[in-house]
Design a protein around this motif. Sequence first.
Motif, PDB file in Angstrom:
ATOM      1  N   GLN B  87      45.487  16.731  65.443  1.00 30.74           N
ATOM      2  CA  GLN B  87      46.163  15.609  66.097  1.00 30.74           C
ATOM      3  C   GLN B  87      47.643  15.921  66.292  1.00 30.74           C
ATOM      4  O   GLN B  87      48.215  15.609  67.333  1.00 30.74           O
ATOM      5  N   PHE B  88      48.252  16.572  65.289  1.00 29.94           N
ATOM      6  CA  PHE B  88      49.663  16.924  65.421  1.00 29.94           C
ATOM      7  C   PHE B  88      49.869  17.929  66.545  1.00 29.94           C
ATOM      8  O   PHE B  88      50.821  17.841  67.306  1.00 29.94           O
ATOM      9  N   ILE B  90      48.011  18.313  69.248  1.00 31.40           N
ATOM     10  CA  ILE B  90      47.856  17.648  70.549  1.00 31.40           C
ATOM     11  C   ILE B  90      49.129  16.873  70.872  1.00 31.40           C
ATOM     12  O   ILE B  90      49.570  16.808  72.017  1.00 31.40           O
ATOM     13  N   ALA B  91      49.758  16.321  69.861  1.00 33.02           N
ATOM     14  CA  ALA B  91      50.944  15.510  70.105  1.00 33.02           C
ATOM     15  C   ALA B  91      52.181  16.359  70.342  1.00 33.02           C
ATOM     16  O   ALA B  91      53.055  15.976  71.108  1.00 33.02           O
ATOM     17  N   TYR B  94      50.845  20.723  73.139  1.00 32.87           N
ATOM     18  CA  TYR B  94      49.593  20.470  73.831  1.00 32.87           C
ATOM     19  C   TYR B  94      48.965  21.744  74.391  1.00 32.87           C
ATOM     20  O   TYR B  94      47.761  21.940  74.299  1.00 32.87           O
TER      21      TYR B  94
END
Lengths: 241, 207
Positions: B87-88, B90-91, B94
């Motif tokens: 998740q990190f 992707i944030a 990317y």
Amino acid sequence: MNKNSNIYQILYSAIMVVLVGTVLAFVYMALKPKQDDNIANDKRKQILSAIHIPTMTDQQVKSTYQKYITAEMLVDEQGNVVDSTANVAFEVDMKNNVKASDRKLPVLVSKLDDGTTKYIIPVYGAGLWGPIWGYIAVGADGKTIYGANFSHESETPGLGARITDDPDFANAFSGKTLYKDGAFKCVEVMKKGQQPTNGADYIDALSGATITSRGVGNMMQQCMALYDGFFKKIQTQNANN
Amino acid sequence: MLSKKNKEALFNPLSKDNPVLVQILGICSTLAVTASMEPAIVMGISVIAVMALSNVIISLIRKSIPTTIRIIVQLVVVAALVIIVQQFLIAFDYDVSKQLSVFIGLIITNCILMGRLEAFALNNRPWPSFLDGIGNGLGYTIILVIVAAVRELFGSGSLMGFQVIPQWCYDHGYENNGLMILPPMALITVACIIWVHRARNPELMEN
């Protein structure tokens, strides 16, 4: 307390799962806005790449996108504009859009530096392992492809993934036409050495990626065919001017 | 802070007890993410982070874990950490997360993690476990980066995405070796590194 009793084990797993679930939900919620931003920016990059605007830093993407994409609209299959509010085509979720029975077709209109207009059409289809999608820029004549960009979710790296990674593949679409003698004949993806029987334009498939290449061909065929009404309208307008 | 035993936990995995070269753990991802250096480095950093944290967490709760379900507990901890890392990414990065897509998820199944949790974290205090995690993660990353450097240099003529082999070489008939980009060459490169490593450390040789 006996660590290997059933009650202890069940309680232990239950508490652990609830704790971990809470932490994950929190992380997801906290990072969601930033992730959505990244995904939207990536989409903008793909669209810009279809009209040959080179990739740029994240900060520039939004302003560059606003500079080149001048209008967005939804058209029906006869080519009538049904909605032209800002961002309307960008927001379309292609996954659901292709399934809808009464499709509203998204079109992005862009004006390049040399003043020419390009119509960017989002396409969506199936590759070997998962969905593939792309953006096809069609010239102001409503016939000739100006540029293309393809993306995929899970094609094999080095094989099917080359529809994205190998710029030659997407570039091969430039200059190909969707119409032959006034009839819709979508550009096809053919195995090297073969030619379409209906005389349509074609490009070479990627070797080692037969199914992904065929997926791109089918996606083009199915999605572009729906825009026949829209393109015909542009062509008649051009003829009348 | 760094007693002799802790130093061993931290530095042994870099060479004498390297997870890839000696313990032969984590070979799968070594084959998968080493076609170029950038994903290799990000993968290495992700593994170091996940491994150090999961080692500490497992070590902290090691006395409460019922032995019958310890593998499940380890998996849940590792899986949760991997999802957080993903998740990190992707944030905050990317492009790399797109490149690594599948492989980040595969950290969960990375044998190094389970191996170190079982072999070390379950029987040691948090601080040595943390060092062990960092050490093994670094040992893994070093090999990953070496393999990636070799493959990217000969496969694409670049390092970290920058062209290293000058244009005049290509003009004189030099060509990138397409085979280097394919997974088999990672295996051969790792084998060569193991060969050199064993030759320099005779005590590791098996009879």
